[in-house]
Scaffold this motif. Structure first.
Motif, mmCIF file in Angstrom:
data_model
loop_
_atom_site.group_PDB
_atom_site.id
_atom_site.type_symbol
_atom_site.label_atom_id
_atom_site.label_comp_id
_atom_site.label_asym_id
_atom_site.label_seq_id
_atom_site.Cartn_x
_atom_site.Cartn_y
_atom_site.Cartn_z
ATOM 1 N N SER A 1 0.815 -1.217 0.000
ATOM 2 C CA SER A 1 0.000 0.000 0.000
ATOM 3 C C SER A 1 0.851 1.271 0.000
ATOM 4 O O SER A 1 0.357 2.345 -0.328
ATOM 5 N N ALA A 2 2.139 1.167 0.325
ATOM 6 C CA ALA A 2 3.021 2.331 0.344
ATOM 7 C C ALA A 2 3.612 2.635 -1.030
ATOM 8 O O ALA A 2 4.193 3.695 -1.231
ATOM 9 N N LEU A 3 3.449 1.709 -1.980
ATOM 10 C CA LEU A 3 4.002 1.920 -3.321
ATOM 11 C C LEU A 3 3.237 3.020 -4.046
ATOM 12 O O LEU A 3 2.049 3.213 -3.814
ATOM 13 N N PRO A 4 3.922 3.735 -4.948
ATOM 14 C CA PRO A 4 3.236 4.775 -5.713
ATOM 15 C C PRO A 4 2.102 4.192 -6.565
ATOM 16 O O PRO A 4 2.139 3.018 -6.944
ATOM 17 N N ALA A 5 1.112 5.001 -6.879
ATOM 18 C CA ALA A 5 -0.025 4.563 -7.694
ATOM 19 C C ALA A 5 0.468 4.020 -9.026
ATOM 20 O O ALA A 5 1.341 4.599 -9.663
ATOM 21 N N ALA B 1 7.055 1.868 6.306
ATOM 22 C CA ALA B 1 7.181 2.896 5.268
ATOM 23 C C ALA B 1 5.804 3.351 4.794
ATOM 24 O O ALA B 1 4.876 2.565 4.688
ATOM 25 N N LEU B 2 5.719 4.638 4.526
ATOM 26 C CA LEU B 2 4.523 5.242 3.936
ATOM 27 C C LEU B 2 4.984 6.117 2.781
ATOM 28 O O LEU B 2 6.110 6.603 2.781
ATOM 29 N N ASP B 3 4.130 6.343 1.829
ATOM 30 C CA ASP B 3 4.386 7.309 0.757
ATOM 31 C C ASP B 3 5.770 7.120 0.122
ATOM 32 O O ASP B 3 6.606 8.016 0.147
ATOM 33 N N LEU B 4 5.992 5.964 -0.452
ATOM 34 C CA LEU B 4 7.269 5.624 -1.079
ATOM 35 C C LEU B 4 7.449 6.384 -2.393
ATOM 36 O O LEU B 4 6.508 6.515 -3.171
ATOM 37 N N LYS B 5 8.660 6.885 -2.629
ATOM 38 C CA LYS B 5 9.002 7.537 -3.890
ATOM 39 C C LYS B 5 10.256 6.872 -4.426
ATOM 40 O O LYS B 5 11.257 6.778 -3.728
#
Length: 129
Positions: free
Chosen positions: A31-35, A59-63
């Motif tokens: 769920s943290a992977l980018p769209a 991890a959240l909001d992975l870039k």
């Protein structure tokens, strides 16, 4: 924002781990992977936010910052060597084809060897972008 490298990620299981630049391990849920991205490769450089999860940092909001070069691409044979391999494979396939024209499949050991060679050559041609 912390950064690090993907230690491993299994898309089937839906999670993996990141090793941060400071050495800490961080849980990486799918769920943290980018769209639009369903998996990341081992060694890919990432920036991420961290929240405390049930079992530790998560991890959240992975870039994605960048990915590692393909190991397959780095280890594939030189074109001249690959040409010789393909020519030898053509000879083996021609021999198998002649037997098939006479309604005889190759012996099981020979079939297994030929299949293994075909897969290996196919892997050398099939390089991820």
């Amino acid at each position: 924002m912390p950064s690090g490298k993907v230690r491993w990620f299994d898309a089937n299981r839906g999670f993996g781990f990141i090793t941060g630049d400071e050495g800490q391990d961080v849980f990486l849920p799918a769920s943290a992977l980018p769209a639009g991205i369903s998996t990341v490769r081992k060694g890919a450089r990432v920036d991420f936010s961290v929240a405390e999860g049930r079992k530790g940092p998560q991890a959240l909001d992975l870039k994605l910052v960048g990915s590692t070069p393909s190991i397959v691409k780095a280890t594939r044979p030189a074109p001249d060597d690959m040409a010789a391999i393909v020519e030898d494979l053509i000879k083996l396939l021609d021999s198998a084809g002649n037997g098939l024209r006479r309604h005889h499949y190759p012996a099981p050991a020979e079939s297994k060897k030929l299949a293994t060679l075909l897969r290996a050559v196919a892997d050398d041609f099939d390089v991820p972008a």
